[in-house]
Motif scaffolding. Structure first.
Motif, mmCIF file in Angstrom:
data_model
loop_
_atom_site.group_PDB
_atom_site.id
_atom_site.type_symbol
_atom_site.label_atom_id
_atom_site.label_comp_id
_atom_site.label_asym_id
_atom_site.label_seq_id
_atom_site.Cartn_x
_atom_site.Cartn_y
_atom_site.Cartn_z
ATOM 1 N N TYR A 7 33.933 -15.680 -50.078
ATOM 2 C CA TYR A 7 35.075 -16.094 -49.253
ATOM 3 C C TYR A 7 34.547 -16.406 -47.871
ATOM 4 N N LEU A 36 34.954 -20.090 -52.150
ATOM 5 C CA LEU A 36 36.362 -20.205 -52.544
ATOM 6 C C LEU A 36 37.164 -20.995 -51.515
ATOM 7 N N TRP A 65 42.455 -15.254 -53.167
ATOM 8 C CA TRP A 65 41.005 -15.538 -53.168
ATOM 9 C C TRP A 65 40.227 -14.389 -52.545
#
Ligand code: 6K6
Length: 149
Positions: A7, A36, A65
């Motif tokens: 992330y 992501l 996410w």
């Protein structure tokens, strides 16, 4: 083995001055796993630009996410409420978190990030230094990496 889910967090409404850097970081992170949140590095995305989704949709999608990620990398040179929030949530979720910042801004980092021993907060002054931080943090699963090799 499944690919690392990364992330990436970077300022959007906090200001897009560092967007070229975010794009570079997203490309680098892509060599270590699946990023992501590639849109954060989108050079066409401005802080006020057209949005296809509502704030609520963005919030829900990003949190989903974030929960599903294996590691969080945040570029924190440009202060952003959203990035600060994401780092705090990631900390509560127990994610390994790497916060990166570059020289060149004369403001100081927030003490809430710089002073948090549960985060890895590192400065980079060159692409080589940046890559070394990513390699040490992501390649070997050494989420404990603190800038010393
Ligand atoms: C386009 C133009 C303005 O806003 C958009 C679309 N917005 C967002 N899309 C996806 N993620 C977002 C958006 N706004 C914030 N985020 C999340 O918060 C990202 O994951 C960033 O890491 C972070 C940025 O927060 P702000 O407070 O700087 O916007």
């Amino acid at each position: 083995m499944s690919r690392l889910r990364i992330y990436f967090a970077g300022s959007i409404r906090g200001g897009r001055e560092d967007r070229a850097l975010y794009r570079d970081l997203v490309a680098r992170l892509g060599r270590y796993g699946d990023v992501l949140t590639e849109h954060v590095g989108d050079a066409n995305l401005t802080e006020t630009g057209e949005e296809g989704s509502s704030d609520r949709e963005i919030f829900e999608r990003d949190l989903t996410w974030l929960r599903s990620s294996d590691a969080v990398v945040a570029e924190i040179s440009t202060p952003s409420l959203g990035v600060g929030y994401e780092v705090a949530v990631a900390e509560q979720l127990g994610k390994p978190i790497l916060c990166l910042y570059h020289g060149g801004h004369d403001r100081k980092l927030s003490a809430m990030l710089a002073g948090n021993p549960r985060l890895t907060v590192l400065e980079y002054r060159s692409p080589i230094e940046l890559e070394a931080h990513l390699e040490a943090f992501l390649s070997t699963g050494r989420a404990e990496y603190d800038g010393d090799f």
